[in-house]
Design a protein around this motif. Sequence first.
Motif, mmCIF file in Angstrom:
data_model
loop_
_atom_site.group_PDB
_atom_site.id
_atom_site.type_symbol
_atom_site.label_atom_id
_atom_site.label_comp_id
_atom_site.label_asym_id
_atom_site.label_seq_id
_atom_site.Cartn_x
_atom_site.Cartn_y
_atom_site.Cartn_z
ATOM 1 N N ALA B 99 0.832 -1.100 0.130
ATOM 2 C CA ALA B 99 0.056 0.086 0.010
ATOM 3 C C ALA B 99 0.993 1.464 -0.099
ATOM 4 O O ALA B 99 2.018 1.121 0.573
ATOM 5 C CB ALA B 99 -0.973 0.153 1.257
ATOM 6 N N GLY B 103 -1.575 4.630 -4.201
ATOM 7 C CA GLY B 103 -2.132 3.293 -4.763
ATOM 8 C C GLY B 103 -1.405 3.067 -5.981
ATOM 9 O O GLY B 103 -1.995 2.259 -6.888
ATOM 10 N N ARG B 168 -3.757 3.611 0.285
ATOM 11 C CA ARG B 168 -4.598 2.950 -0.996
ATOM 12 C C ARG B 168 -3.783 1.710 -1.218
ATOM 13 O O ARG B 168 -2.599 1.901 -1.326
ATOM 14 C CB ARG B 168 -4.778 3.808 -2.006
ATOM 15 C CG ARG B 168 -5.551 4.823 -1.589
ATOM 16 C CD ARG B 168 -5.638 5.944 -2.742
ATOM 17 N NE ARG B 168 -6.290 5.552 -4.132
ATOM 18 C CZ ARG B 168 -6.348 6.141 -5.162
ATOM 19 N NH1 ARG B 168 -5.551 7.269 -5.216
ATOM 20 N NH2 ARG B 168 -6.713 5.832 -6.105
#
Lengths: 272, 215
Positions: B99, B103, B168
């Motif tokens: 992560a 992202g 993300r």
Amino acid sequence: MDTWLWENRQQYQMFVGLTQLLLDRGFSPLSTEPYADNTFRTDHTEAMMNLVRSFSAKEVSWPLRIFSTGPLFRPGRSWTEAVDVEWVGPVGDAEQHDMIQLISDMAGWLTKAGIAPDDLTMVYGHVGWTAMLATHLGLSVAAIENFVRELRQGRLTIVPQVLGEVSSKAALLFCPQNQRDFFSRLSEFVAVPPIDGESGYWNTKWDLSLTGKRSYYTGLVFSLCHRGSGQPLINGGQFEMSSRGEALGGLGFTLYLDACRAAVKGQSCAAV
Amino acid sequence: MPPYSLTIAVCKGRVLDAVAELWAHTPWRWPDLGRQLWFPPCDNRPGLIIARGTDIPALVQGGIAAFGIVGRDILEEQWEPDILEVLDLGIAPCRMVLASLDGQWPQGPVRVATKYPEITRRYFREQSHPVEVVKLSGSLELSPHIGLAPYIVDIVQTGQTLKQHHLREVETLFASTARLVANPVAWRLGEESEYIYRIFEKAVRTNSRVSGGRQ
């Protein structure tokens, strides 16, 4: 300290007794380096085969009966004292029988040292038969390689993943079972000559999930297990190794002296 | 089969909570844990050792426990070759993820903070991507914010913690569930170990039916 020294004496006596048995059977000792390629040895076999290869094949009286002794490094843990025994040369039914007989004699020696035969079980597997079975069930070469690799790693969850839907009967061969049931089940899939692995010094089980951890095992593999200590006393099998274009094969095993001593010690404690 | 003589070592934390629920589908009585960490085998259940996940493989390898229950994430990080993984219990599901704040897959050599250095190195080696691994033991989510490492590799259950830290997911490395592992000798020799395994196998089937795939 007295107890500690007595236990060391006991292990040394075990070492002397078992190596004398090997000498009596015509096995010759080899010294192998405990440190090579920037690491400590975790196995004697490769070093022994390198020593054998250093002689011209014409100079060697085949088959060779050799053994090596000394500690093996166990990464993340410690050391274990071991005796590595190898028969180098072509392996057939007679050689398998002789090797099983030799291990049976060693098991007999261990029972005299105090291990109860009821606590010893020899578990056999066969890497070649596993591959034959998987081929028979329609697995691709790549799938078989992956299957055996996972078994070598101890990931038995691969068995239901791969065989669960193909044949639940075949999956049973990857669970421990007695000699008669195993060969009866195996014969439904592949025709192989049964191997008599029984002895008066152990219970016998067959389990194809046993493949030996090292990739050089290609045929019969075995593990002499001690119920009380939860440790194998002997691991071994049929091997093939090639290096510098030269292949060497045979049948061999490693005997773990620390585990043998622990088994004897456990038995003594139980007796007390 | 009872009385029992074998012991099962169970990983503390979320795996332990899930095992307690799975246990309800076995004939065994779940002990009142309190602060106790060791429950010897008795007439109505196998023994229990409650231990750290990273200690479970050693307890099983040494034969102290015939079985262990531990997440796949731990097994992938520190595989002990002298134990056997015998059953996927299907409980305590989670994912190992990469992560970051944006992202996106990293451009060029990357620094990654993680509690799982072996898994991280192996993953980036498989991707042929250069990586520097920073081993941490907690609060990984802070790393991208405080400039320690722009990426983290960690386990997630719902992804809520990542969201709370504005992180993300880039990739899922693998899905993890709790696994039943066994000492090879206990596994191959014992009728009792087979009996215990069958009980777990049945409990997993029942649990799967009851939960209806909710996990």
